[in-house]
Design an enzyme around this catalytic site. Structure first.
Site, PDB file in Angstrom:
ATOM      1  N   ASP A 187      -2.340  -1.438  10.338  1.00  0.00           N
ATOM      2  CA  ASP A 187      -2.602  -1.549   8.939  1.00  0.00           C
ATOM      3  C   ASP A 187      -3.251  -2.847   8.462  1.00  0.00           C
ATOM      4  O   ASP A 187      -3.670  -2.816   7.224  1.00  0.00           O
ATOM      5  CB  ASP A 187      -1.237  -1.206   8.128  1.00  0.00           C
ATOM      6  CG  ASP A 187      -1.062   0.146   8.450  1.00  0.00           C
ATOM      7  OD1 ASP A 187      -1.558   1.010   8.912  1.00  0.00           O
ATOM      8  OD2 ASP A 187       0.489   0.610   8.231  1.00  0.00           O
TER       9      ASP A 187
ATOM     10  N   LYS B 236       0.784  -1.218  -0.071  1.00  0.00           N
ATOM     11  CA  LYS B 236       0.211  -0.110  -0.071  1.00  0.00           C
ATOM     12  C   LYS B 236       0.938   1.372   0.162  1.00  0.00           C
ATOM     13  O   LYS B 236       2.132   1.288   0.458  1.00  0.00           O
ATOM     14  CB  LYS B 236      -1.008  -0.001   1.275  1.00  0.00           C
ATOM     15  CG  LYS B 236      -0.363  -0.129   2.680  1.00  0.00           C
ATOM     16  CD  LYS B 236       0.069   1.339   3.101  1.00  0.00           C
ATOM     17  CE  LYS B 236       0.696   1.239   4.633  1.00  0.00           C
ATOM     18  NZ  LYS B 236       1.369   2.369   5.241  1.00  0.00           N
TER      19      LYS B 236
HETATM   20  O1  C5P Z   1       0.031  -1.007  15.163  1.00  0.00           O
HETATM   21  P1  C5P Z   1       1.546  -1.403  14.855  1.00  0.00           P
HETATM   22  O2  C5P Z   1       2.226  -2.195  15.209  1.00  0.00           O
HETATM   23  O3  C5P Z   1       1.776  -1.060  13.287  1.00  0.00           O
HETATM   24  O4  C5P Z   1       2.175  -0.026  15.207  1.00  0.00           O
HETATM   25  C1  C5P Z   1       3.645   0.310  15.523  1.00  0.00           C
HETATM   26  C2  C5P Z   1       3.761   1.367  16.541  1.00  0.00           C
HETATM   27  O5  C5P Z   1       3.655   2.553  16.070  1.00  0.00           O
HETATM   28  C3  C5P Z   1       3.087   1.372  17.689  1.00  0.00           C
HETATM   29  O6  C5P Z   1       3.421   0.400  18.734  1.00  0.00           O
HETATM   30  C4  C5P Z   1       3.175   2.693  18.023  1.00  0.00           C
HETATM   31  O7  C5P Z   1       4.042   3.303  18.733  1.00  0.00           O
HETATM   32  C5  C5P Z   1       2.792   3.659  16.850  1.00  0.00           C
HETATM   33  N1  C5P Z   1       1.627   3.806  15.983  1.00  0.00           N
HETATM   34  C6  C5P Z   1       0.959   4.971  16.621  1.00  0.00           C
HETATM   35  N2  C5P Z   1      -0.214   5.244  16.215  1.00  0.00           N
HETATM   36  C7  C5P Z   1      -0.864   4.439  15.286  1.00  0.00           C
HETATM   37  C8  C5P Z   1      -0.158   3.309  14.528  1.00  0.00           C
HETATM   38  C9  C5P Z   1       1.078   2.959  15.291  1.00  0.00           C
HETATM   39  O8  C5P Z   1       1.385   5.643  17.543  1.00  0.00           O
HETATM   40  N3  C5P Z   1      -2.212   4.886  14.651  1.00  0.00           N
END
Ligand code: C5P
Length: 305
Positions: free
Chosen positions: A152, A17
């Site tokens: 995502d 994406k």
């Molecule tokens: O959800 P994911 O594992 O992709 O997110 C990785 C890190 O990115 C999270 O632990 C957080 O620190 C940050 N993040 C965030 N806000 C989001 C998505 C991710 O702060 N909407």
């Protein structure tokens, strides 16, 4: 994603994406950030082959497309830390599955690039094992599991080409009528950690409105869409990694429309007026940039699973 049967195995093409628009609305109590983002699926694919096994082990074999940078090997674990293994274990745990699986993953989507490779692989695992293990989970049930794996993952579950994602990214509103859009994507040498980029963000009181961007998309006019693309995470990412700023400058000097970073980086992309323009831009960039450069387009023919 595209699924096909191969003997008793299921083969899934899991797309990457790009974030055409990404505004950060604020930090939440749980440490995540609320977002307004528009994501588009593009035709750069990881390929996953799933085979059923009688014993509960989840075995993962990862291979790399020769064009993938060797340094990325370090970022793809094959054990319980891999998001595909986590997705399979989640299904086993929540639904008492006694079978296991052998997953052969061929990586083409770069890691730590903001292109959703791991998330797309995780969504492919949920959808494929739901079929292979005959769990008959609904889309809503798959979405609940997806949200536990990453912000995502939900975008990829129902294979929309284009969607607005809200909340921490897991609330997906499909947009219909996606125009065919052509892009050039380029990658700096190093990837970026999503958590580090969000952590370095300094909040701005101004908010770019996603509705304005969606209206531009409806015009299906590449120059108006390209001019309106936006990513709030570009500033912290370029501060963490000056290579991202260098790449954006290089792309800006070569492309007709302003380039943007995707997600939390480190890949950057430019929207082009057509396939020919994209090929010409890619050729110019390849002569001046050391890292990988791709030409890709929106997955308009992907359809539902
Ligand atoms: O959800 P994911 O594992 O992709 O997110 C990785 C890190 O990115 C999270 O632990 C957080 O620190 C940050 N993040 C965030 N806000 C989001 C998505 C991710 O702060 N909407």
């Amino acid at each position: 994603m595209r699924l096909r049967h191969l003997g008793s195995s299921l083969v899934v093409e899991a797309p990457a994406k790009l974030n055409l628009f990404l505004e950060v609305l604020g930090r939440r109590e749980d440490g995540y950030h609320n977002l307004d983002t528009v994501m588009i699926a593009v035709d750069v694919f990881d390929t996953l082959r799933f085979s059923n096994t009688d014993h509960p082990a989840i075995r993962l074999d990862v291979s790399f497309d020769p064009r993938t940078q060797a340094s990325q090997l370090a970022h793809v674990p094959v054990d319980d830390r891999n998001i595909c293994v986590k997705a399979a274990r989640l299904l086993q745990r929540d639904f008492g599955v006694k079978q296991g699986a052998f997953i052969e993953l061929r990586k083409r989507i770069p890691t730590q690039a903001g292109m959703g490779g791991g998330s797309s692989d995780a969504a492919a695992t949920l959808v494929a094992l739901n079929q292979l293990w005959n769990l008959q989970l609904t889309s809503a049930e798959l979405h609940t599991l997806a949200a536990q794996l990453g912000s995502d993952v939900n975008f990829f579950i129902d294979s929309p080409t284009l969607a607005v994602c809200k909340g921490r990214g897991e609330q997906v509103e499909k947009l219909t009528d996606c125009p065919e859009l052509n892009f050039v994507v380029a990658l700096p040498t190093d990837g970026l950690s999503t958590a580090a980029v969000f952590g370095a963000l300094v909040h701005d009181r101004r908010v770019e409105r996603v509705e304005t961007f969606i209206n531009r998309l409806a015009s299906a006019h590449a120059p108006s869409i390209g001019e309106a693309m936006f990513n709030r995470l570009e500033m912290p990412a370029t501060e963490l990694d000056p290579q991202v700023a260098e790449l954006l400058n290089l792309m800006r000097s070569s492309s007709r429309l302003p380039p943007r970073m995707t997600g939390s980086g480190s890949a950057c992309f430019a929207l082009c007026g057509g396939r020919g323009e994209a090929r010409q831009l890619a050729a110019r960039l390849r002569s001046r940039h050391n890292g990988p450069v791709w030409v890709c387009k929106s997955c308009i023919t992907m359809g539902a699973v």
